[in-house]
Scaffold this motif. Structure first.
Motif, PDB file in Angstrom:
ATOM      1  N   GLU A  27      22.688  23.876 -52.518  1.00  0.00           N
ATOM      2  CA  GLU A  27      22.419  23.337 -53.855  1.00  0.00           C
ATOM      3  C   GLU A  27      20.914  23.259 -54.119  1.00  0.00           C
ATOM      4  OE1 GLU A  27      24.451  22.842 -56.230  1.00  0.00           O
ATOM      5  OE2 GLU A  27      23.491  21.444 -57.627  1.00  0.00           O
ATOM      6  N   GLU A  28      20.179  22.859 -53.116  1.00  0.00           N
ATOM      7  CA  GLU A  28      18.725  22.755 -53.254  1.00  0.00           C
ATOM      8  C   GLU A  28      18.116  24.133 -53.551  1.00  0.00           C
ATOM      9  OE1 GLU A  28      17.069  20.110 -50.219  1.00  0.00           O
ATOM     10  OE2 GLU A  28      15.259  21.375 -50.300  1.00  0.00           O
ATOM     11  N   ALA A  29      18.566  25.137 -52.808  1.00  0.00           N
ATOM     12  CA  ALA A  29      18.069  26.504 -53.022  1.00  0.00           C
ATOM     13  C   ALA A  29      18.461  26.995 -54.418  1.00  0.00           C
ATOM     14  CB  ALA A  29      18.643  27.436 -51.951  1.00  0.00           C
ATOM     15  N   PHE A  30      19.709  26.713 -54.809  1.00  0.00           N
ATOM     16  CA  PHE A  30      20.218  27.089 -56.128  1.00  0.00           C
ATOM     17  C   PHE A  30      19.373  26.469 -57.239  1.00  0.00           C
ATOM     18  CE2 PHE A  30      23.083  25.767 -59.636  1.00  0.00           C
ATOM     19  CZ  PHE A  30      23.482  27.014 -60.102  1.00  0.00           C
ATOM     20  N   LYS A  31      19.064  25.183 -57.108  1.00  0.00           N
ATOM     21  CA  LYS A  31      18.295  24.475 -58.143  1.00  0.00           C
ATOM     22  C   LYS A  31      16.851  24.961 -58.201  1.00  0.00           C
ATOM     23  CE  LYS A  31      21.084  20.733 -59.482  1.00  0.00           C
ATOM     24  NZ  LYS A  31      21.689  19.583 -58.809  1.00  0.00           N
ATOM     25  N   LYS A  32      16.332  25.420 -57.066  1.00  0.00           N
ATOM     26  CA  LYS A  32      14.972  25.978 -57.034  1.00  0.00           C
ATOM     27  C   LYS A  32      14.920  27.371 -57.643  1.00  0.00           C
ATOM     28  CE  LYS A  32      13.890  25.488 -52.635  1.00  0.00           C
ATOM     29  NZ  LYS A  32      13.109  25.751 -51.408  1.00  0.00           N
ATOM     30  N   GLY A  33      16.098  27.984 -57.791  1.00  0.00           N
ATOM     31  CA  GLY A  33      16.151  29.354 -58.291  1.00  0.00           C
ATOM     32  C   GLY A  33      15.984  30.404 -57.215  1.00  0.00           C
ATOM     33  N   ASP A  34      16.162  30.000 -55.957  1.00  0.00           N
ATOM     34  CA  ASP A  34      16.079  30.970 -54.859  1.00  0.00           C
ATOM     35  C   ASP A  34      17.194  31.999 -54.977  1.00  0.00           C
ATOM     36  OD1 ASP A  34      13.996  29.473 -53.918  1.00  0.00           O
ATOM     37  OD2 ASP A  34      15.078  28.614 -52.213  1.00  0.00           O
ATOM     38  N   LYS A  35      16.926  33.215 -54.491  1.00  0.00           N
ATOM     39  CA  LYS A  35      17.931  34.277 -54.534  1.00  0.00           C
ATOM     40  C   LYS A  35      18.910  34.158 -53.388  1.00  0.00           C
ATOM     41  CE  LYS A  35      14.977  37.450 -57.008  1.00  0.00           C
ATOM     42  NZ  LYS A  35      14.729  38.818 -57.353  1.00  0.00           N
ATOM     43  N   SER A  36      18.491  33.517 -52.324  1.00  0.00           N
ATOM     44  CA  SER A  36      19.379  33.378 -51.169  1.00  0.00           C
ATOM     45  C   SER A  36      18.987  32.150 -50.370  1.00  0.00           C
ATOM     46  CB  SER A  36      19.316  34.629 -50.288  1.00  0.00           C
ATOM     47  OG  SER A  36      18.035  34.738 -49.725  1.00  0.00           O
ATOM     48  N   CYS A  37      19.849  31.825 -49.446  1.00  0.00           N
ATOM     49  CA  CYS A  37      19.666  30.629 -48.638  1.00  0.00           C
ATOM     50  C   CYS A  37      20.228  30.928 -47.256  1.00  0.00           C
ATOM     51  CB  CYS A  37      20.428  29.487 -49.306  1.00  0.00           C
ATOM     52  SG  CYS A  37      20.533  27.978 -48.368  1.00  0.00           S
ATOM     53  N   THR A  38      19.514  30.553 -46.234  1.00  0.00           N
ATOM     54  CA  THR A  38      19.972  30.790 -44.868  1.00  0.00           C
ATOM     55  C   THR A  38      20.633  29.532 -44.334  1.00  0.00           C
ATOM     56  OG1 THR A  38      18.214  32.377 -44.490  1.00  0.00           O
ATOM     57  CG2 THR A  38      19.201  31.394 -42.558  1.00  0.00           C
ATOM     58  N   ILE A  39      21.821  29.697 -43.775  1.00  0.00           N
ATOM     59  CA  ILE A  39      22.529  28.544 -43.208  1.00  0.00           C
ATOM     60  C   ILE A  39      22.955  28.882 -41.783  1.00  0.00           C
ATOM     61  CG2 ILE A  39      23.342  27.714 -45.441  1.00  0.00           C
ATOM     62  CD1 ILE A  39      26.119  28.920 -44.713  1.00  0.00           C
ATOM     63  N   LEU A  40      23.291  27.847 -41.042  1.00  0.00           N
ATOM     64  CA  LEU A  40      23.734  28.017 -39.659  1.00  0.00           C
ATOM     65  C   LEU A  40      25.181  27.534 -39.576  1.00  0.00           C
ATOM     66  CD1 LEU A  40      22.315  29.000 -37.104  1.00  0.00           C
ATOM     67  CD2 LEU A  40      21.858  26.606 -36.549  1.00  0.00           C
ATOM     68  N   VAL A  41      26.065  28.396 -39.083  1.00  0.00           N
ATOM     69  CA  VAL A  41      27.479  28.038 -38.938  1.00  0.00           C
ATOM     70  C   VAL A  41      27.890  28.290 -37.493  1.00  0.00           C
ATOM     71  CG1 VAL A  41      29.844  28.567 -39.641  1.00  0.00           C
ATOM     72  CG2 VAL A  41      28.013  28.623 -41.338  1.00  0.00           C
ATOM     73  N   ALA A  42      28.145  27.235 -36.768  1.00  0.00           N
ATOM     74  CA  ALA A  42      28.595  27.340 -35.378  1.00  0.00           C
ATOM     75  C   ALA A  42      27.689  28.278 -34.574  1.00  0.00           C
ATOM     76  CB  ALA A  42      30.043  27.819 -35.335  1.00  0.00           C
ATOM     77  N   GLY A  43      26.395  28.123 -34.779  1.00  0.00           N
ATOM     78  CA  GLY A  43      25.440  28.893 -34.003  1.00  0.00           C
ATOM     79  C   GLY A  43      25.101  30.266 -34.559  1.00  0.00           C
ATOM     80  N   TYR A  44      25.753  30.651 -35.653  1.00  0.00           N
ATOM     81  CA  TYR A  44      25.467  31.945 -36.276  1.00  0.00           C
ATOM     82  C   TYR A  44      24.702  31.754 -37.571  1.00  0.00           C
ATOM     83  CZ  TYR A  44      28.896  34.044 -33.116  1.00  0.00           C
ATOM     84  OH  TYR A  44      29.581  34.467 -32.004  1.00  0.00           O
ATOM     85  N   VAL A  45      23.764  32.655 -37.808  1.00  0.00           N
ATOM     86  CA  VAL A  45      23.010  32.629 -39.054  1.00  0.00           C
ATOM     87  C   VAL A  45      23.794  33.382 -40.126  1.00  0.00           C
ATOM     88  CG1 VAL A  45      20.883  33.351 -40.206  1.00  0.00           C
ATOM     89  CG2 VAL A  45      20.797  32.496 -37.856  1.00  0.00           C
ATOM     90  N   TYR A  46      23.957  32.750 -41.268  1.00  0.00           N
ATOM     91  CA  TYR A  46      24.577  33.383 -42.436  1.00  0.00           C
ATOM     92  C   TYR A  46      23.594  33.323 -43.596  1.00  0.00           C
ATOM     93  CZ  TYR A  46      29.292  33.301 -40.359  1.00  0.00           C
ATOM     94  OH  TYR A  46      30.382  33.511 -39.567  1.00  0.00           O
ATOM     95  N   ILE A  47      23.630  34.359 -44.409  1.00  0.00           N
ATOM     96  CA  ILE A  47      22.840  34.378 -45.634  1.00  0.00           C
ATOM     97  C   ILE A  47      23.777  34.112 -46.799  1.00  0.00           C
ATOM     98  CG2 ILE A  47      21.195  35.690 -47.034  1.00  0.00           C
ATOM     99  CD1 ILE A  47      20.388  35.407 -44.053  1.00  0.00           C
ATOM    100  N   VAL A  48      23.474  33.096 -47.587  1.00  0.00           N
ATOM    101  CA  VAL A  48      24.212  32.880 -48.823  1.00  0.00           C
ATOM    102  C   VAL A  48      23.410  33.555 -49.938  1.00  0.00           C
ATOM    103  CG1 VAL A  48      25.144  31.187 -50.444  1.00  0.00           C
ATOM    104  CG2 VAL A  48      25.158  30.701 -47.986  1.00  0.00           C
ATOM    105  N   ASP A  49      23.979  34.609 -50.498  1.00  0.00           N
ATOM    106  CA  ASP A  49      23.336  35.354 -51.572  1.00  0.00           C
ATOM    107  C   ASP A  49      23.713  34.677 -52.896  1.00  0.00           C
ATOM    108  OD1 ASP A  49      22.814  37.186 -53.657  1.00  0.00           O
ATOM    109  OD2 ASP A  49      22.905  38.877 -52.273  1.00  0.00           O
ATOM    110  N   LEU A  50      22.743  34.035 -53.518  1.00  0.00           N
ATOM    111  CA  LEU A  50      23.024  33.211 -54.698  1.00  0.00           C
ATOM    112  C   LEU A  50      23.096  34.043 -55.979  1.00  0.00           C
ATOM    113  CD1 LEU A  50      20.803  30.198 -53.673  1.00  0.00           C
ATOM    114  CD2 LEU A  50      23.298  30.229 -53.812  1.00  0.00           C
ATOM    115  N   GLU A  51      22.837  35.346 -55.879  1.00  0.00           N
ATOM    116  CA  GLU A  51      23.011  36.244 -57.031  1.00  0.00           C
ATOM    117  C   GLU A  51      24.374  36.925 -56.963  1.00  0.00           C
ATOM    118  OE1 GLU A  51      19.406  38.613 -56.562  1.00  0.00           O
ATOM    119  OE2 GLU A  51      18.534  37.491 -58.239  1.00  0.00           O
TER     120      GLU A  51
END
Ligand code: V3L
Length: 85
Positions: A27-51
């Protein structure tokens, strides 16, 4: 989030809510207008593409799921893999 929205990723026949911390980060990345956000899920890096509104495991693009921002009150499967029952 405070305004009653949450972030969801797609399951087999419904949507899973992200865990609260991750949902806040997206949500923070979305409100900033970022195109993507990196998250960690069970030790794996995922990219959330907000476009494109998908999440993808880094370096494993076949592991791709749709994501959405929707009201916290919608029907859902559960939170981060923990079923609501
Ligand atoms: N948060 C938590 N777990 C995740 C997430 C996430 N953002 N993304 C992927 N996984 P993949 P049904 C899901 C888990 O995309 O029955 C659900 O949370 C993912 O878990 O190939 O199909 C359920 O636990 C999967 O186990 O990288 O609706 C489970 O699928 C694993 O990471 C079954 O849900 C690989 O996902």
């Amino acid at each position: 989030t405070e305004d009653g929205y949450q972030w969801y990723y797609e399951g087999r026949n419904g949507w899973w809510q992200y865990d609260d911390r991750t949902s806040q980060d997206i949500e923070e990345a979305f409100k900033k207008g970022d195109k993507s956000c990196t998250i960690l899920v069970a030790g794996y890096v995922y990219i959330v593409d907000l476009e494109q509104l998908v999440q993808q495991r880094q370096n494993e693009p076949t592991r791709c799921r749709r994501v959405k921002r929707d009201l916290a009150t919608i029907p859902k499967k559960g939170v981060a893999g923990l079923r609501i029952e």
